[in-house]
Design an enzyme around this catalytic site. Structure first.
Site, PDB file in Angstrom:
ATOM      1  N   ASP A  23       4.226  12.957   8.724  1.00 51.95           N
ATOM      2  CA  ASP A  23       3.741  13.957   9.678  1.00 51.95           C
ATOM      3  C   ASP A  23       2.574  13.402  10.502  1.00 51.95           C
ATOM      4  O   ASP A  23       1.859  12.517  10.041  1.00 51.95           O
ATOM      5  CB  ASP A  23       3.308  15.210   8.894  1.00 51.95           C
ATOM      6  N   HIS A  34       5.570   8.604  18.058  1.00 52.06           N
ATOM      7  CA  HIS A  34       6.783   8.312  17.283  1.00 52.06           C
ATOM      8  C   HIS A  34       7.045   6.799  17.255  1.00 52.06           C
ATOM      9  O   HIS A  34       7.433   6.254  16.235  1.00 52.06           O
ATOM     10  CB  HIS A  34       7.993   9.053  17.857  1.00 52.06           C
ATOM     11  N   LEU A  83      15.541  -2.361  -2.887  1.00 50.04           N
ATOM     12  CA  LEU A  83      15.119  -1.000  -2.524  1.00 50.04           C
ATOM     13  C   LEU A  83      16.230  -0.221  -1.817  1.00 50.04           C
ATOM     14  O   LEU A  83      16.921  -0.768  -0.953  1.00 50.04           O
ATOM     15  CB  LEU A  83      13.909  -1.099  -1.576  1.00 50.04           C
TER      16      LEU A  83
END
Ligand code: FPP
Length: 241
Positions: free
Chosen positions: A22, A39, A133
């Protein structure tokens, strides 16, 4: 200066870390930039944190990249975000492969515009053999959408006699969610100061430790991530026992 990375107990790492990324918009407007620039800067944090998670041996990293509610943002922002997401995924595929990272996605992917879904699936396929991962992107995701869909599918199975009501338990419900086969998160991080869950992984976070930081996502770096893991390790988890 000693780093939080050195203080982490490598034998007691969270298996799965989920992050609500956020504050991109606020980070940008506070600096006089357009929200979209926030962004873009957020992508750098995605890269850093993915690398950090792979570096220390985290099993699953789930990032809330686009919520079902995000579809209601101004069209220009939705378009820019989608383009950024898909371009990044495409451009990063070789790096994911180099680092043995497997890409996965959860959410209502049927809502992705144009050929975005195809591009995403291509990257998922191209990284599917990697064993390090697992990077799970929540795209067009909301927990209520996920639970509602699971409920509908369970009802269909009952109606067609493939399932009995007595078969319904925690495990069965988990297997009808988009996170099937992914362990529940041990740690959930939310950046940018808000202390809420915003329709993210509601079923899966029943026993998850929550960690909130004021740092905006574009400013969130490896050291912040290692600090969150360090704080997590100081907590005692009892799972209600
Ligand atoms: C929240 O900031 C962030 C988002 C809605 C998008 C997250 C997307 C990225 C970091 C881009 C790329 C991601 C990947 C996985 C390649 P906000 O806009 O809600 O910020 P605000 O609360 O300050 O307005």
């Amino acid at each position: 200066m000693s780093s939080f990375k050195d203080k982490i107990d490598k034998s007691n790492l969270p298996k799965h870390i989920a992050i609500i990324m956020d504050g991109n918009g606020r980070w940008a407007t506070e600096r006089g930039y357009d929200r979209i620039f926030g962004h873009h800067e957020g992508v750098t944090s995605v890269r850093e944190i993915t690398e950090a998670a792979a570096e220390i041996g985290i099993g699953y990293l789930t990032l809330y990249a686009f919520s079902t509610e995000n579809w209601s943002r101004p069209q220009t922002e939705v378009d820019a975000l989608m383009e950024l997401l898909i371009d990044t995924i495409e451009n990063e595929t070789p790096t994911l492969n180099k680092n043995n990272v497997r890409l996965m996605a959860i959410g209502d992917l049927s809502r992705l515009p144009g050929n975005a879904g195809q591009k995403l699936n291509r990257c998922i396929d191209q990284t599917s053999a990697n064993t390090g991962l697992a990077l799970v992107l929540a795209l067009s995701y909301s927990s209520r959408w996920e639970i509602t869909t699971a409920l509908k599918n369970i009802c269909k199975e009952i109606k067609s006699d493939k399932l009995n009501i007595e078969d319904i338990n925690d495990e069965l419900i988990s297997n009808y969610l988009t996170t099937k086969n992914i362990p529940d998160p041990d740690l959930l991080i939310r950046t940018s100061g808000e202390q809420r869950i915003s329709n993210f992984l509601l079923w899966q976070i029943a026993y998850t430790e929550l960690y909130f930081t004021k740092t905006h996502w574009p400013a969130f770096r490896k050291e912040n991530f290692f600090q969150a893991i360090f704080e997590f390790q100081k907590r005692e988890r009892r799972f209600g026992k």
